[in-house]
Scaffold this active site. Structure first.
Site, PDB file in Angstrom:
ATOM      1  N   HIS A   1       0.885  -1.170   0.000  1.00 48.29           N
ATOM      2  CA  HIS A   1       0.000   0.000   0.000  1.00 48.29           C
ATOM      3  C   HIS A   1       0.922   1.219   0.000  1.00 48.29           C
ATOM      4  O   HIS A   1       1.512   1.531   1.033  1.00 48.29           O
ATOM      5  CB  HIS A   1      -0.878   0.023   1.245  1.00 48.29           C
ATOM      6  CG  HIS A   1      -1.767  -1.174   1.388  1.00 48.29           C
ATOM      7  ND1 HIS A   1      -3.094  -1.175   1.022  1.00 48.29           N
ATOM      8  CD2 HIS A   1      -1.523  -2.423   1.865  1.00 48.29           C
ATOM      9  CE1 HIS A   1      -3.634  -2.366   1.264  1.00 48.29           C
ATOM     10  NE2 HIS A   1      -2.685  -3.155   1.776  1.00 48.29           N
TER      11      HIS A   1
ATOM     12  N   ARG B   1      -0.186   4.218  -0.716  1.00 47.87           N
ATOM     13  CA  ARG B   1      -1.003   5.303  -0.147  1.00 47.87           C
ATOM     14  C   ARG B   1      -1.267   6.496  -1.036  1.00 47.87           C
ATOM     15  O   ARG B   1      -1.947   7.424  -0.619  1.00 47.87           O
ATOM     16  CB  ARG B   1      -0.372   5.816   1.173  1.00 47.87           C
ATOM     17  CG  ARG B   1      -0.151   4.769   2.250  1.00 47.87           C
ATOM     18  CD  ARG B   1      -1.429   4.152   2.706  1.00 47.87           C
ATOM     19  NE  ARG B   1      -1.274   3.407   3.960  1.00 47.87           N
ATOM     20  CZ  ARG B   1      -2.074   2.395   4.301  1.00 47.87           C
ATOM     21  NH1 ARG B   1      -3.050   2.003   3.495  1.00 47.87           N
ATOM     22  NH2 ARG B   1      -1.904   1.778   5.447  1.00 47.87           N
TER      23      ARG B   1
ATOM     24  N   HIS C   1      -9.346 -10.063   0.329  1.00 52.08           N
ATOM     25  CA  HIS C   1      -9.114  -9.870   1.757  1.00 52.08           C
ATOM     26  C   HIS C   1     -10.200 -10.703   2.420  1.00 52.08           C
ATOM     27  O   HIS C   1     -11.372 -10.328   2.398  1.00 52.08           O
ATOM     28  CB  HIS C   1      -9.220  -8.392   2.155  1.00 52.08           C
ATOM     29  CG  HIS C   1      -9.048  -8.154   3.621  1.00 52.08           C
ATOM     30  ND1 HIS C   1      -8.126  -7.270   4.125  1.00 52.08           N
ATOM     31  CD2 HIS C   1      -9.652  -8.717   4.700  1.00 52.08           C
ATOM     32  CE1 HIS C   1      -8.182  -7.282   5.455  1.00 52.08           C
ATOM     33  NE2 HIS C   1      -9.106  -8.157   5.820  1.00 52.08           N
TER      34      HIS C   1
ATOM     35  N   HIS D   1      -2.869 -12.480   2.516  1.00 49.99           N
ATOM     36  CA  HIS D   1      -2.529 -12.560   3.945  1.00 49.99           C
ATOM     37  C   HIS D   1      -3.324 -13.601   4.751  1.00 49.99           C
ATOM     38  O   HIS D   1      -4.082 -13.265   5.637  1.00 49.99           O
ATOM     39  CB  HIS D   1      -2.563 -11.191   4.624  1.00 49.99           C
ATOM     40  CG  HIS D   1      -3.748 -10.316   4.296  1.00 49.99           C
ATOM     41  ND1 HIS D   1      -5.030 -10.771   4.301  1.00 49.99           N
ATOM     42  CD2 HIS D   1      -3.807  -8.994   3.994  1.00 49.99           C
ATOM     43  CE1 HIS D   1      -5.831  -9.771   3.997  1.00 49.99           C
ATOM     44  NE2 HIS D   1      -5.126  -8.690   3.809  1.00 49.99           N
TER      45      HIS D   1
ATOM     46  N   ASP E   1       2.541  -6.816   2.638  1.00 49.97           N
ATOM     47  CA  ASP E   1       1.425  -5.986   3.111  1.00 49.97           C
ATOM     48  C   ASP E   1       1.956  -4.697   3.752  1.00 49.97           C
ATOM     49  O   ASP E   1       1.524  -4.286   4.827  1.00 49.97           O
ATOM     50  CB  ASP E   1       0.519  -6.750   4.083  1.00 49.97           C
ATOM     51  CG  ASP E   1      -0.849  -6.073   4.227  1.00 49.97           C
ATOM     52  OD1 ASP E   1      -1.077  -5.047   3.554  1.00 49.97           O
ATOM     53  OD2 ASP E   1      -1.669  -6.575   5.010  1.00 49.97           O
TER      54      ASP E   1
HETATM   55 ZN   LIG Z   1      -3.054  -5.072   2.520  1.00 47.17          ZN
END
Ligand SMILES: [Zn+2]
Length: 456
Positions: free
Chosen positions: A63, A65, A182, A238, A311
């Site tokens: 990420h 951002r 996710h 994950h 992650d």
């Molecule tokens: Zn993530």
């Protein structure tokens, strides 16, 4: 052809073997792999006699951002951390502002990345509310895959309804695009969190208890069902638990093309992290410690887990130290520590270097259709290489890392093994801890100009 760069006498490692060789690079590609000591003339030579040469690492889960959360990270600082950590390609998540859920927002993000990134990059599209927008994105060639948030996390993105999701999965199947999940069931999380809040819990362990394993299994089963109905290829990001691992195995046995990922924090951290680090350890889904971490590591070592992703999800340090766990955002820095942490597992004998190559380059490259331009050291491939010193000791210190916000739950952890040079398309972007790359060198993995060149 004149060579731009030779990597000489390094031990070249693939997912299946290793041998000492010279690698010749010209115009950003690997153009020669010859017996050690035979390549001589080039503008630049790296003597790699003591080093292992890996296909450049692909971190399939970061990420960065930007756009939207630039105080936390951006493409320049995130990619700087990546190349300092031996990562040559990142695949970036769509929960930015605006979210990457349309052709326009994908183009916007790719332009930001092209201007700033030091490493190569691909982006995921968000399976969001607007079916039309996502449908356009699926067919655009701009994304490497789709991301579905079945549980709530940073950005507050909700899963689309099943009929919408089913339609998107059908489109993804037609476009041969993998769909990553996710996997946490939102309704189960809501019930558990409400119970803990009512009980007045604000400690770090309450976060773990608020996201039960049953929620992971329910979400994997939900995803598995939809994938089986539609025939789309899927991926579980994950993975955290033994039970989740077993659920992935069941859907594979049922014929679903389902790959999965583990992260260093779920593989390597025990429950003691909550006492040591408090709320800083908050991440979605949570760190579960034993027996899950050992089971995940065993599955990484034997091939049941396909990919390793960091992650990487930085937040401001003050936010990570909020008094109540419910106010702490999920995630922390990880792209730069991924390789030293896993090389340490190699050093300890829990993982082979060949398996490390498999989960950090070969299989992510296959899963997201980058193979063999990325993920392989073969003639014709992009000259993305990570040179590692298996003996180099280190200690994880946030203060030494190169992202914008570097809070890490691995603070103080000793490591053995480190990247000593990172090469992105023939350019040395890191050597001996010195940053040599420049913003804008990174290129999109699905850049049309790039694909026009001779195939591997
Ligand atoms: Zn993530």
């Amino acid at each position: 052809m004149a060579l731009d760069l030779i990597i000489r006498n390094g031990t070249l490692v693939s997912a299946t073997d290793r041998h000492v060789a010279d690698i010749g690079i010209s115009d950003g590609r690997i153009t020669a792999i010859e017996a050690a000591g035979t390549l001589t003339a080039a503008a630049e030579v790296i003597e790699a006699g003591r080093l292992h040469v890996l296909p450049g690492l692909i971190d399939e889960h970061v990420h960065f951002r930007q756009p939207g959360f630039e105080a936390e990270e951006d493409w320049l600082t995130g990619s700087r951390a990546a190349v300092m950590g031996g990562v040559t390609t990142v695949l970036e998540m769509p929960n930015t502002v605006p979210p990457t859920g349309s052709v326009a927002t994908a183009r916007q993000k790719l332009a930001l990345a092209a201007e700033r990134s030091l490493c190569d990059f691909g982006i995921y599209g968000l399976a969001g509310e607007s079916v039309e927008a996502v449908a356009g994105l699926i067919g655009s060639g701009l994304i490497v895959g789709l991301k579905v948030f079945l549980g709530p996390t940073t950005g507050g993105h909700r899963a689309p309804d099943d009929d919408v999701l089913r339609h998107l999965l059908e489109l993804a199947r037609a476009a041969d695009l993998r769909v990553g999940f996710h996997a946490e069931d939102e309704s189960l999380l809501r019930v558990a969190e409400a119970r803990l809040r009512t009980a007045g819990r604000t400690d770090a362990r309450a976060h773990l208890e608020s996201r039960p394993i049953a929620a992971e299994v329910a979400a994997i089963d939900h995803a598995g069902q939809l994938l089986r109905e539609t025939g789309a290829p899927g991926h579980v990001f994950h993975l955290t638990s033994l039970e989740g691992l077993a659920a992935v195995g069941r859907w594979r046995a049922a014929g679903v093309d389902l790959t999965c990922e583990a992260t260093p924090h779920h593989l390597l951290l025990g429950l003691g992290v909550y006492e040591r680090q408090g709320g800083l350890a908050r991440v979605n889904p949570p760190i579960r410690g034993e027996p899950h971490s050992a089971a995940l590591l065993a599955a990484l070592a034997d091939g049941r887990i396909d990919c390793l992703g960091s992650d990487h999800a930085p937040h401001l340090a003050e936010a990570k130290h909020a008094a109540s766990i419910w106010d702490v955002p999920g995630g922390f820095a990880g792209v730069e520590t991924l390789l030293p942490l896993l090389l340490t597992e190699v050093h300890e004998g829990r993982l082979t270097l060949e398996r490390l190559v498999s989960v950090t380059s070969e299989r992510p490259a296959h899963a997201w259709k980058l193979w063999p331009r990325k993920g392989a050291v073969v003639e014709g491939a992009d000259a993305d290489l990570t040179l590692v010193d298996l003996q180099r000791p280190g200690v994880v210190h946030s203060a030494d890392l190169h992202g914008k916000n570097n809070v890490s739950p691995f603070e103080g952890r000793p490591t053995v093994g480190a990247p000593v040079a990172t090469v992105v398309r023939g350019r040395i972007v890191m050597r001996d801890g010195e940053l040599l790359g420049r913003p804008g060198w990174g290129r999109a993995v699905n850049d049309e100009k790039d694909q026009a060149r001779p195939s591997v």
